[in-house]
Design an enzyme around this catalytic site. Structure first.
Site, PDB file in Angstrom:
ATOM      1  N   THR A   1      48.381  34.425  58.907  1.00 15.87           N
ATOM      2  CA  THR A   1      47.566  34.651  57.726  1.00 15.87           C
ATOM      3  C   THR A   1      48.508  34.517  56.528  1.00 15.87           C
ATOM      4  O   THR A   1      49.728  34.556  56.672  1.00 15.87           O
ATOM      5  CB  THR A   1      46.920  36.045  57.725  1.00 15.87           C
ATOM      6  OG1 THR A   1      47.928  37.020  57.976  1.00 15.87           O
ATOM      7  CG2 THR A   1      45.828  36.157  58.758  1.00 15.87           C
TER       8      THR A   1
ATOM      9  N   TYR B   1      33.481  20.093  47.638  1.00 18.86           N
ATOM     10  CA  TYR B   1      33.426  19.862  49.090  1.00 18.86           C
ATOM     11  C   TYR B   1      34.442  18.802  49.465  1.00 18.86           C
ATOM     12  O   TYR B   1      34.495  17.751  48.844  1.00 18.86           O
ATOM     13  CB  TYR B   1      32.017  19.414  49.523  1.00 18.86           C
ATOM     14  CG  TYR B   1      31.333  20.504  50.305  1.00 18.86           C
ATOM     15  CD1 TYR B   1      31.866  20.934  51.513  1.00 18.86           C
ATOM     16  CD2 TYR B   1      30.194  21.126  49.824  1.00 18.86           C
ATOM     17  CE1 TYR B   1      31.268  21.962  52.226  1.00 18.86           C
ATOM     18  CE2 TYR B   1      29.591  22.154  50.530  1.00 18.86           C
ATOM     19  CZ  TYR B   1      30.142  22.565  51.732  1.00 18.86           C
ATOM     20  OH  TYR B   1      29.566  23.579  52.436  1.00 18.86           O
TER      21      TYR B   1
ATOM     22  N   GLU C   1      35.346  17.941  53.042  1.00 16.82           N
ATOM     23  CA  GLU C   1      35.465  17.818  54.506  1.00 16.82           C
ATOM     24  C   GLU C   1      36.345  16.627  54.851  1.00 16.82           C
ATOM     25  O   GLU C   1      36.211  15.552  54.269  1.00 16.82           O
ATOM     26  CB  GLU C   1      34.077  17.690  55.130  1.00 16.82           C
ATOM     27  CG  GLU C   1      33.362  19.025  55.116  1.00 16.82           C
ATOM     28  CD  GLU C   1      31.958  18.976  55.705  1.00 16.82           C
ATOM     29  OE1 GLU C   1      31.523  17.885  56.086  1.00 16.82           O
ATOM     30  OE2 GLU C   1      31.322  20.031  55.758  1.00 16.82           O
TER      31      GLU C   1
ATOM     32  N   ARG D   1      43.715  35.523  50.738  1.00 15.09           N
ATOM     33  CA  ARG D   1      43.194  35.881  52.060  1.00 15.09           C
ATOM     34  C   ARG D   1      42.848  34.602  52.809  1.00 15.09           C
ATOM     35  O   ARG D   1      41.809  33.981  52.576  1.00 15.09           O
ATOM     36  CB  ARG D   1      41.949  36.756  51.902  1.00 15.09           C
ATOM     37  CG  ARG D   1      41.363  37.218  53.215  1.00 15.09           C
ATOM     38  CD  ARG D   1      40.531  38.425  53.007  1.00 15.09           C
ATOM     39  NE  ARG D   1      41.387  39.522  52.620  1.00 15.09           N
ATOM     40  CZ  ARG D   1      41.588  40.612  53.368  1.00 15.09           C
ATOM     41  NH1 ARG D   1      40.991  40.746  54.522  1.00 15.09           N
ATOM     42  NH2 ARG D   1      42.375  41.573  52.939  1.00 15.09           N
TER      43      ARG D   1
ATOM     44  N   LYS E   1      49.254  38.824  54.047  1.00 16.43           N
ATOM     45  CA  LYS E   1      49.905  40.087  54.402  1.00 16.43           C
ATOM     46  C   LYS E   1      51.292  40.123  53.743  1.00 16.43           C
ATOM     47  O   LYS E   1      51.343  40.116  52.514  1.00 16.43           O
ATOM     48  CB  LYS E   1      49.948  40.238  55.921  1.00 16.43           C
ATOM     49  CG  LYS E   1      48.533  40.289  56.527  1.00 16.43           C
ATOM     50  CD  LYS E   1      48.540  40.582  57.999  1.00 16.43           C
ATOM     51  CE  LYS E   1      47.143  40.751  58.551  1.00 16.43           C
ATOM     52  NZ  LYS E   1      46.572  39.506  59.113  1.00 16.43           N
TER      53      LYS E   1
ATOM     54  N   ASP F   1      51.694  34.330  66.824  1.00 18.78           N
ATOM     55  CA  ASP F   1      50.872  34.714  65.667  1.00 18.78           C
ATOM     56  C   ASP F   1      51.759  35.631  64.818  1.00 18.78           C
ATOM     57  O   ASP F   1      51.982  36.785  65.161  1.00 18.78           O
ATOM     58  CB  ASP F   1      49.622  35.449  66.165  1.00 18.78           C
ATOM     59  CG  ASP F   1      48.772  36.002  65.034  1.00 18.78           C
ATOM     60  OD1 ASP F   1      49.230  35.992  63.876  1.00 18.78           O
ATOM     61  OD2 ASP F   1      47.645  36.453  65.310  1.00 18.78           O
TER      62      ASP F   1
HETATM   63  N1  DSN Z   1      43.038  43.457  60.556  1.00 18.45           N
HETATM   64  C1  DSN Z   1      44.423  43.025  60.490  1.00 18.45           C
HETATM   65  C2  DSN Z   1      45.346  44.187  60.484  1.00 18.45           C
HETATM   66  O1  DSN Z   1      45.060  45.113  59.747  1.00 18.45           O
HETATM   67  O2  DSN Z   1      46.359  44.197  61.166  1.00 18.45           O
HETATM   68  C3  DSN Z   1      44.742  42.071  61.533  1.00 18.45           C
HETATM   69  O3  DSN Z   1      43.789  41.066  61.551  1.00 18.45           O
END
Ligand code: DSN
Length: 414
Positions: free
Chosen positions: A224, A52, A54, A233, A227, A198
């Protein structure tokens, strides 16, 4: 792999083994997915999950954080080097919380914001009415033009001038063309709004130089990490120094409790991998592969939304083939080709069974496939879509898919 789990919980071990086999034996074309390195897997599966922490490095609410601090500091310094940002918070759990944290940091509930509508390529957290973003804030949605299926920056500027939002969100999940982040930032600046980008889908392309960067002009940038960036993730928030304090406060203690230190360490690993020169080749190859796949699909008579792609994804309009997105997704699944059904702009059908499918090349590129293989993949996709109700034909396609997967193995040592 799984030597302990196999003994203590064979059921879960079997689920994981089956998923590994699935990933090895399918052509994975969901544009938001990828295959992380074994080193990222090591960090995610590490003992840092027990801790932890925080607070922030050297300012924690718990003892024993010497090594959690080191993991977070490594992630911070590498993210800054990778993206060239002034400030970064590496604690967001994933993309949706990261976006909500930005709104929570910089807006009041009910404030007006502009974002791209989900049905035309945006994201749930860019103001969809069922999402927290659309419930807590007054989102005005922009989309693409009906004839070109492209963003029209002149029109976006007009809406911004008329609506006077406090923030303009750019970025998309199903837009196959480049996004002009500079133009978005200029529009925001002209009305005194905050610009937020984003870049979740295209972060790996941006750090490879295969898509223009939103830095240094955009005020706040979320991404994110799982990707095109090919990490665990999770997500991060980057911003100009003047927004650092409210952003950090919104992440912790505003929205989140303890950061996931094992994932923070994995983000540090991912950033180091993305800083390597070979990652630039990877990002550029993703785009070359998407173009090659698009050309093959077009030559097979499939219609591509906007006519093609500049990035990692393709949006295919299946209406000319007289097959729906759901039918195509299910048929392709039977042939071991994984895609997702997707609405196309101005889709006459519902999101549960829309007119399109969305395809992306990040995972196949991670497997080492190039343009030559994309031709084959395009041919197989077209064949499966055209023969969506023929079990026999789908079985034939599957045989070819398995052969191709065998030539480009993944996670052989696991
Ligand atoms: N769910 C993602 C996508 O597949 O584009 C975006 O959050």
């Amino acid at each position: 792999m799984l030597e302990h789990l196999a003994k203590t919980d064979p059921k879960v071990a079997e689920v994981i083994r089956n998923e590994l086999k699935r990933q090895q034996q399918v052509l994975e074309l969901i544009p938001s997915e990828n295959i992380v390195s074994p080193s990222v897997l090591d960090a995610v599966g590490s003992v840092l999950t027990n801790k932890y922490s925080e607070g922030y490095p050297r300012k924690r609410y718990y003892g024993g954080n010497e090594f959690a601090d080191q993991a977070e500091e490594l992630a911070i310094s590498r993210a800054k080097e990778l993206f060239g940002c002034e400030h970064v918070n590496v604690q967001p759990y994933s993309g949706s919380p990261a976006n909500i944290e930005v709104y929570f940091a910089l807006l009041q509930f009910g404030d007006k914001v502009m974002g791209m509508s989900l049905s035309e390529g945006g994201h749930l957290t860019h103001g969809h009415k069922v999402n927290f973003s659309g419930r807590a804030y007054h989102f005005v949605q922009y989309g693409v033009e009906k004839d070109t299926e492209l963003l029209n920056y002149g029109k976006i500027e007009e809406i911004a001038k008329k609506e006077q939002p406090k923030m303009i969100v750019s970025g998309a999940t199903a837009y196959p063309r480049q996004i002009d982040f500079k133009r978005f930032a200029e529009i925001a600046e002209s009305i005194g709004a905050i610009s937020m980008a984003d870049i979740s889908h295209i972060a790996g392309l941006i750090v490879s130089g295969a898509h223009p960067s939103p830095f240094p002009f955009t005020d706040v940038v979320t991404t994110t990490t799982h990707k095109t960036l090919r990490g665990p993730r999770s997500a991060i928030i980057m911003c100009k120094e003047k927004y650092a304090k409210p952003i950090d406060k919104a992440v912790f203690p505003g929205m989140q409790g303890g950061p996931h230190d094992h994932v923070t360490a994995a983000k540090a690993v991912c950033f180091a991998e993305a800083l390597k020169p070979e990652f630039k080749d990877y990002g550029r190859q993703i785009v070359k592969n998407a173009r090659a796949l698009g050309e093959e699909l077009s030559s097979q008579g499939l219609r591509l939304v906007t006519g093609g792609t500049d990035n990692h994804l393709l949006l295919v309009d299946l209406q000319p083939l007289n097959v729906t997105g759901k039918q195509a997704e299910e048929a392709l699944d039977k042939a071991n080709i994984t895609v997702n059904k997707n609405t196309i702009p101005f889709d006459p059908r519902s999101p549960f069974d829309p007119s399109g499918i969305r395809l992306g090349t990040p995972t196949l590129t991670s497997r080492g496939m190039k343009e030559k293989q994309m031709e084959k993949v395009g041919e197989l996709i077209a064949r499966a879509c055209k023969n969506w109700n023929s079990e026999q034909e789908l079985g034939e396609v599957k045989k070819e898919v398995l052969a191709l997967c065998g030539e480009f193995p993944v996670y052989e040592d696991l």
